[in-house]
Every structure is written in structure tokens, then in C-alpha cells.
Design an enzyme around this catalytic site. Structure first.
Site, mmCIF file in Angstrom:
data_model
loop_
_atom_site.group_PDB
_atom_site.id
_atom_site.type_symbol
_atom_site.label_atom_id
_atom_site.label_comp_id
_atom_site.label_asym_id
_atom_site.label_seq_id
_atom_site.Cartn_x
_atom_site.Cartn_y
_atom_site.Cartn_z
ATOM 1 N N LYS A 1 3.512 -3.910 5.353
ATOM 2 C CA LYS A 1 2.219 -4.272 4.789
ATOM 3 C C LYS A 1 2.138 -5.769 4.505
ATOM 4 O O LYS A 1 3.127 -6.491 4.566
ATOM 5 C CB LYS A 1 1.939 -3.454 3.527
ATOM 6 C CG LYS A 1 1.622 -1.991 3.851
ATOM 7 C CD LYS A 1 1.024 -1.259 2.673
ATOM 8 C CE LYS A 1 0.543 0.124 3.111
ATOM 9 N NZ LYS A 1 -0.074 0.883 2.002
ATOM 10 N N ARG B 1 7.607 6.116 2.843
ATOM 11 C CA ARG B 1 6.839 6.295 4.087
ATOM 12 C C ARG B 1 7.001 5.017 4.916
ATOM 13 O O ARG B 1 6.582 3.943 4.484
ATOM 14 C CB ARG B 1 5.375 6.552 3.732
ATOM 15 C CG ARG B 1 4.441 6.771 4.893
ATOM 16 C CD ARG B 1 3.027 7.018 4.371
ATOM 17 N NE ARG B 1 2.069 7.210 5.447
ATOM 18 C CZ ARG B 1 1.427 6.232 6.070
ATOM 19 N NH1 ARG B 1 1.640 4.969 5.697
ATOM 20 N NH2 ARG B 1 0.580 6.491 7.041
#
Length: 284
Positions: free
Chosen positions: A222, A256
């Protein structure tokens, strides 16, 4: 909090588990377009399971900033055939990454074990569908609606407000007939949060244990990772793996990720420290 149960299966949370990301989308921020066919999706799942993933999270709509909201029909066409193909071939936990009640319902019929909802069951009808599914549900923290992202999010007390949000959603779930034991919580890295907010959460994940539910996090590749490594020419998986280790050392149970093998290896080392199991590592 030591295990999840779904469809007669048990997933131990006594050790951290790795959830592999399978985006069957053309526009996801990291791997969009790579796994849109059933054949490529099956190949990727086989690879992630061989690398040590315990769960596969299947998403048919990108949630990156400014991503286009797709129709219900298109999302169903993307995910349901893939879920059915994976369920028929592999013996593994499957998760559906969606906020649409109709997708949740059809994914449950197709064999998923977990509902992973970035809207924390706030879309009308989602609570009822999730309750009827009898599956575990992951509730994620965010404030904006699908297809939107706050440009300058502001919080008076970030962790306090996040805890209050989760308390409200857990109460709503229990009122709808969803037992607390079925719930996991995701702090929502990158959703309506600045880079500073994200690192504040990462450094204070232990505070969320007051909610007495297992934590699932998704911060792989991210912008908060890319921001910290912006001076590097071509940063790889190491930043995401480091963040996963930091999270697990604070008690996170599921991470995740895109980079399964690297994360699994790192978390095995972290688990040794957490368990205090040093004997088999000492040879001299």
C-alpha cells in the site's frame, strides 16, 4: 479467539496465518489484470498455497482510490466462477472481498468460508445476508462510501474513534443475530487515513485488543509502504513484510498479502519469538 470455524472446518489462530490476495480485476493497484481468467486464477492460487497461504481472499472490484464502482452483475461474473473453480480443485479456506449483499449471498452458496467486508456490513441488506450465511465476517474500519476516499481525513482521537466504530458495528451485528465469535476486525489501512494515521495505527495495534476479537490486517504494497521507501528505485516486498512482522508482534492473527512466501518465512521467525520456542534453534 484461538480459532475460526466455518463449514465444519477449523482454522487455528494460535499462530499467525497468511491470507493470499487474489484480485480478479483489471484495475487493482498492484496486480490488476494478472488473474482475470479462471486458468490464471487457479495457477495463482496453487502458487500461493504452495508458498504457505492458509486462506485465499477473492476480490472482484478494486478498492484503490478513485477506482470505478462496478455493477453487481459484473462483480458476480468475475468472482463466482472463480470461487466455484477454486472450491472444486483446492482444499483451502476461501474469503470473498465484497460489500455487496448479493455477492455475499452467492459467494456463500458457492463455497466461501469468510466474508471480508470493507464497509463493515453497513450497506442495506448486508447484515441480514451475513447473519443467514452463518460464516465468519471481517469488519473493516472506514468512513467513506464505495468509490470514494476522504482526501484530507481528520480524527480527533484516531484509535478511540476506531474502537467506537467497531463497538457500534459489533453491536449491530449481534442485534442482527451474528454472534461475536464470528467477527474479525480490520483497522482499514489506507482507507480514509493519511500516511501518518496508518503508521499511528501500526504502532498501536495492541489497543484494538480491548475489543476481544482477532485482528486481520491488509497493508501489503500500500501507499504507506511506498511512501516510506520513496527514495528507493524499485522497492520490493521487504517493506510490506516488515510491516506484517510489526503487526504480528502486536498480536495480529491474519495478514492479507501479495507476497506470500516472503511473509510466511518472516512470520515463522516472529512466531518463534512470540512462542518463546528457542530450543530447536540453539545448536552451539
Amino acid at each position: 479467539m484461538n480459532s475460526l470455524h466455518s463449514r465444519g472446518r477449523r482454522l487455528s489462530l494460535a499462530v499467525p496465518q497468511v491470507m493470499g490476495i487474489l484480485n480478479v480485476t483489471p484495475d487493482s493497484f498492484f496486480d490488476g489484470g494478472n488473474y482475470c481468467s479462471i486458468d490464471t486464477a487457479l495457477y495463482r492460487v496453487e502458487q500461493m498455497l504452495a508458498e504457505g497461504a492458509s486462506l485465499i481472499d477473492i476480490g472482484g472490484e478494486s478498492t484503490r482510490p478513485d477506482a470505478q464502482v462496478i455493477s453487481l452483475e459484473e462483480e458476480l461474473q468475475r468472482v463466482i466462477p472463480v470461487i466455484e473453480a477454486i472450491a472444486a480443485r483446492f482444499d483451502t479456506w476461501l474469503s470473498i472481498d465484497t460489500y455487496k449483499p448479493e455477492v455475499m449471498a452467492q459467494a456463500a452458496v458457492s463455497g466461501v468460508h469468510l466474508i471480508n467486508d470493507i464497509m463493515a456490513l453497513q450497506i442495506p441488506g448486508a447484515l441480514e445476508v451475513a447473519a443467514a450465511s452463518n460464516l465468519p465476517i471481517c469488519l473493516m474500519h472506514r468512513r467513506s462510501q464505495p468509490g470514494m476516499m476522504e482526501r484530507r481525513p481528520h480524527y480527533h482521537q484516531l484509535l478511540f474513534e476506531m474502537i467506537a466504530f467497531f463497538q457500534e458495528r459489533m453491536t449491530a451485528c449481534q442485534a442482527a443475530g451474528i454472534a461475536k465469535a464470528r467477527l474479525l476486525l480490520d483497522p482499514g489501512f489506507g482507507f480514509d487515513k493519511t500516511v501518518e494515521h496508518n503508521y499511528q495505527i501500526l504502532g498501536n495495534l495492541k489497543q484494538l485488543h480491548t475489543l476481544s476479537r482477532p485482528l486481520l490486517i491488509g497493508l501489503s504494497r500500500k501507499s504507506m509502504i511506498r511512501y516510506a521507501l520513496a527514495d528507493l528505485k524499485d522497492p520490493g516486498a521487504s517493506g510490506s513484510v516488515a510491516a506484517a512482522v510489526i503487526a504480528v508482534m502486536q498480536g495480529v492473527r491474519i495478514v492479507r498479502v501479495h507476497d506470500v512466501r516472503e511473509t510466511v518465512e518472516a512470520l515463522r521467525i516472529a512466531s518463534r519469538v512470540l512462542d518463546g520456542n528457542f530450543g530447536s534453534l540453539i545448536h552451539d
